[in-house]
Design a protein around this motif. Sequence first.
Motif, PDB file in Angstrom:
ATOM      1  N   GLU A 166       0.826  -1.201   0.000  1.00  0.00           N
ATOM      2  CA  GLU A 166       0.000   0.000   0.000  1.00  0.00           C
ATOM      3  C   GLU A 166       0.859   1.249   0.000  1.00  0.00           C
ATOM      4  OE1 GLU A 166      -2.215  -0.916   3.416  1.00  0.00           O
ATOM      5  OE2 GLU A 166      -3.628  -2.250   2.381  1.00  0.00           O
ATOM      6  N   ARG A 167       2.024   1.174   0.621  1.00  0.00           N
ATOM      7  CA  ARG A 167       2.941   2.314   0.569  1.00  0.00           C
ATOM      8  C   ARG A 167       3.487   2.505  -0.832  1.00  0.00           C
ATOM      9  NH1 ARG A 167       6.081   1.014   6.307  1.00  0.00           N
ATOM     10  NH2 ARG A 167       4.235   1.415   7.616  1.00  0.00           N
ATOM     11  N   MET A 168       3.624   1.407  -1.583  1.00  0.00           N
ATOM     12  CA  MET A 168       4.022   1.524  -2.976  1.00  0.00           C
ATOM     13  C   MET A 168       2.928   2.227  -3.781  1.00  0.00           C
ATOM     14  SD  MET A 168       7.058   0.271  -3.224  1.00  0.00           S
ATOM     15  CE  MET A 168       7.250   0.079  -4.990  1.00  0.00           C
ATOM     16  N   THR A 196       4.092   4.685 -17.819  1.00  0.00           N
ATOM     17  CA  THR A 196       5.202   4.529 -16.877  1.00  0.00           C
ATOM     18  C   THR A 196       4.795   3.905 -15.550  1.00  0.00           C
ATOM     19  OG1 THR A 196       4.879   6.825 -16.151  1.00  0.00           O
ATOM     20  CG2 THR A 196       6.528   6.424 -17.848  1.00  0.00           C
ATOM     21  N   LEU A 197       3.606   4.251 -15.056  1.00  0.00           N
ATOM     22  CA  LEU A 197       3.200   3.818 -13.719  1.00  0.00           C
ATOM     23  C   LEU A 197       2.032   2.829 -13.733  1.00  0.00           C
ATOM     24  CD1 LEU A 197       3.377   7.281 -11.895  1.00  0.00           C
ATOM     25  CD2 LEU A 197       5.113   5.471 -11.921  1.00  0.00           C
ATOM     26  N   GLY A 198       1.495   2.564 -14.920  1.00  0.00           N
ATOM     27  CA  GLY A 198       0.360   1.640 -14.997  1.00  0.00           C
ATOM     28  C   GLY A 198      -0.914   2.211 -14.426  1.00  0.00           C
ATOM     29  N   ASP A 199      -0.976   3.541 -14.257  1.00  0.00           N
ATOM     30  CA  ASP A 199      -2.150   4.203 -13.694  1.00  0.00           C
ATOM     31  C   ASP A 199      -3.011   4.735 -14.837  1.00  0.00           C
ATOM     32  OD1 ASP A 199      -4.044   5.631 -12.355  1.00  0.00           O
ATOM     33  OD2 ASP A 199      -2.681   7.053 -11.399  1.00  0.00           O
ATOM     34  N   ARG A 200      -4.123   4.045 -15.135  1.00  0.00           N
ATOM     35  CA  ARG A 200      -4.992   4.418 -16.243  1.00  0.00           C
ATOM     36  C   ARG A 200      -6.239   5.165 -15.788  1.00  0.00           C
ATOM     37  NH1 ARG A 200      -6.149  -1.101 -19.127  1.00  0.00           N
ATOM     38  NH2 ARG A 200      -6.048  -1.851 -16.983  1.00  0.00           N
ATOM     39  N   LEU A 258      15.011  -4.530  -9.041  1.00  0.00           N
ATOM     40  CA  LEU A 258      14.395  -3.288  -9.497  1.00  0.00           C
ATOM     41  C   LEU A 258      13.172  -3.558 -10.371  1.00  0.00           C
ATOM     42  CD1 LEU A 258      17.518  -1.052 -10.285  1.00  0.00           C
ATOM     43  CD2 LEU A 258      15.951  -0.903  -8.340  1.00  0.00           C
ATOM     44  N   MET A 259      13.197  -4.630 -11.150  1.00  0.00           N
ATOM     45  CA  MET A 259      12.017  -4.962 -11.951  1.00  0.00           C
ATOM     46  C   MET A 259      10.832  -5.325 -11.065  1.00  0.00           C
ATOM     47  SD  MET A 259      13.044  -6.887 -15.491  1.00  0.00           S
ATOM     48  CE  MET A 259      13.649  -8.359 -14.670  1.00  0.00           C
ATOM     49  N   TRP A 260      11.088  -6.049  -9.958  1.00  0.00           N
ATOM     50  CA  TRP A 260      10.005  -6.394  -9.047  1.00  0.00           C
ATOM     51  C   TRP A 260       9.508  -5.177  -8.279  1.00  0.00           C
ATOM     52  CZ3 TRP A 260       7.010 -10.431  -9.275  1.00  0.00           C
ATOM     53  CH2 TRP A 260       7.477 -11.575  -9.930  1.00  0.00           C
ATOM     54  N   VAL A 261      10.407  -4.231  -7.980  1.00  0.00           N
ATOM     55  CA  VAL A 261       9.973  -2.967  -7.386  1.00  0.00           C
ATOM     56  C   VAL A 261       9.049  -2.229  -8.356  1.00  0.00           C
ATOM     57  CG1 VAL A 261      10.749  -0.688  -6.615  1.00  0.00           C
ATOM     58  CG2 VAL A 261      11.987  -2.724  -5.884  1.00  0.00           C
ATOM     59  N   THR A 266       3.526  -0.553 -10.148  1.00  0.00           N
ATOM     60  CA  THR A 266       2.447  -0.531 -11.138  1.00  0.00           C
ATOM     61  C   THR A 266       1.232  -1.340 -10.716  1.00  0.00           C
ATOM     62  OG1 THR A 266       3.493  -2.369 -12.326  1.00  0.00           O
ATOM     63  CG2 THR A 266       4.020  -0.148 -13.070  1.00  0.00           C
ATOM     64  N   GLY A 267       1.259  -1.925  -9.521  1.00  0.00           N
ATOM     65  CA  GLY A 267       0.067  -2.577  -8.989  1.00  0.00           C
ATOM     66  C   GLY A 267      -0.033  -4.076  -9.194  1.00  0.00           C
TER      67      GLY A 267
END
Length: 457
Positions: A166-168, A196-200, A258-261, A266-267
């Motif tokens: 949730e902090r992510m 970039t962030l997967g926020d649509r 870093l890929m997992w971060v 991105t959720g």
Amino acid sequence: MHRLPMIFAALPFALGILSQRENVWIAAIFSLLVIVFRKHLKPPVTISFFVLGFAAGRVSQTSVDIPLDKKTQTIVRVTGMPQLAGKWLRSEARIISFKDSTGEWREAHAKLLLNVDSALGLQLGDTLMIEAKHYSVFDYYIIKGIVSRVYVNGYQRIGTDTALLERMILLRGILSDKFDRIETTNENRALMQALTLGDRSEINRDQRDSYSRAGAAHLLAVSGLHVGIIFAVLSFLLGWLSLLRRGRYICGVVVIVLMWVYAALTGFSPSVLRAVLMFSLYQLSLLVERDANQLNTLLGAAFVLLLINPNYILDIGFQLSFTAMLGIILLYRPIFALWRSGIWRIAAVTLAAQIAVVPLSVYYFGTLPLVGLLVNLGLWLTVPSIMVLSLLYLVSGIGFVGTTAAWLCRLQNGFVSWCASQRWIAITDIVMPLWMLAAIYGGLIIIIIILMRKNLL
């Protein structure tokens, strides 16, 4: 088959889940295939994984006996970032417990769609006591473990706390806010956030429809393409670590972490999970100095994801992203062999993915893009640039970098909008029955088998 050991696990496991969820005839077809091809399919192994998939599908089904259309006291925890929708603040929430018809509190392991009056406020991590009617939801939400939706005009806040994931999500919100500082249109900022962030959440309906009609809707969801770009950028930026003693291992581990971060940021959508897991397995194969069989790696990634959550198999995004990657792995080489050139290399990747995905896309959305290849070929030039510049802007905060990324977004949105406005760009309102979808993919499988036997794959 000996080069694809995961096919004996992933395929029967997936069929087992589907036979439990969708149609028992899948079990009959599977049994027939095992009998006919028993010399090649290792019956004890494949049957075991089929049964395991069937059991996993049964166990993972969400079933909570919350009465619908009746006011029920429920304790929930807000697990998604609240979004304003009219007068409501909307978010996903996890059900902790509810009071049944006998007045007893019962624990629950499911989620709901929480709609709270915006005047009351809502925060990620809130634990609330609510009393509201629970209404039914579409199958799309049930697949995601969401069993009901509620509309709340009052609540009792028990506490507020946030877990790591949730902090992510909060971090993603902070990064999204940085895009608001760029002087550009909402459509351009929405595209930067999505890529970039997967926020649509900021993409409006017209923008979404334009990309869908032009055959580029897949670009609005972070998937294998986007993760591949991140993987390439990280490998390039951290390549200097290989100069250190045991630096190759340090570089590989850092890239994987870093890929997992990024996946968490991105959720953890199914398409991102599949892509990150596949690239992680590929990176590990490089570290142990073994040649990675891409198809076996993809099957392994799919098996792990379905083992974690069997519901993914019914997720449209998971199906499309997996099918696209499968098409690239199997069809890219023979398509590229038709004309070996730099520009055709990019076109071959796009064409291979589209051949695999188009039947599934038509089945679900009823739209057949006629020039999707040309549209996607043009976007191959802008999407990586937008992603790299947007991420650089988020890290550095340099205004010129963000402005340049926004200008590229304006260019891309304008191009897609123009394409979508042309009447000839797509055939719409197509109704494809399931048997036709199965026949098309059956034909593709036969072609692939023939190409394999001729050593063209």
